[in-house]
Design a protein around this motif. Sequence first.
Motif: not given
Length: 342
Positions: A53, A57, A62, A92, A95-96, A99, A102-103, A316
Amino acid sequence: MILSDQAHVPYEDWAILFYGKDFMKPFKTFRQQLKILRSRGLIINNGSRATRILETENYYSLINGYKDIFLQVNNTGKVITPEQYKNGVTFEEIYYLFCFDRELRNILIEYLLKFESSIKSKISYRFSEEHKEPNAYLQMGNFSRDPGKLKKILQLIATISNLISKNADRNGPIKHYLDNHDGVPIWVLVNYLTIGNIQYFFDCLDSSLQNSIAKDFAIPFNKSYNLTIQFTSDELANVLKTVNYFRNVCAHEERLYSFRIHKPARSAQISNHLNINSSHLDRGNIFTVVSFLKLVIKKEDHKSLIRKLKRLFDNYNPKFSSVNITDVMNKMGFPANWESYY
């Protein structure tokens, strides 16, 4: 110190002067970065995956960008120093959240662009209807007569002139119209203007044109929701200002979920139009701009936005354990009963 002095200053000292002391932090390998995170209480279940990752990234974007909600705080809500992660926080999860954001940007930008396209169309139509002469947007007399806006009008005209000049020799619509029609229609020009330029343009218009454009938004809104609101030019200006901030955050891929406007637009009337408590709208966060968009995009588009946000939250929710999706939504300004407002 001026730039010509660079050759006489040690590189390290020059770097500190221009980039700050953080520039001098020594290089860390991925393994070293993960070791530091573990020392601060972050759980890394799979070092190999975490490394992969970090290979794709940026560590700063991050970790530094999304760690805040996972850090321990004192009784006053301030992050304790040295930094320590809450019990059970995993790499994690950070990182979630990265993400998720980003979405979120990808979802929101779609509807911000719908409004941007709509207001550009309405401004170009109403301005052309009022001022039919060629290059009317380069004439001061076609804008507000408010003396307090003179400087802004001059800056706007200069910006437009420079934009046309830069594109005069590039193949495209501006060059085509200059070569064949001796001028560029505003409905062509607006496609080259940023949302910030459009905010300036709207602010420089005379009040009658501003009110006409605001009415162009009010009519479909009233028809779609069976209401009779009077959407004023000041309220539209507040929406435009808010959208401009969030449009820039999305365009530059900055952290969005916790973004708040430093001096948000406040309007009791918008709160009344949307039947949402002003305390929820005056914070200048994601909930604010999502709510404001209801006034200026099609009803079906706004409902689509809400469905996508709800799906994002649902997707999520199971990915977080040390925090809850509601903690993330609180950062975004979403109240517990947010769906009832739409």
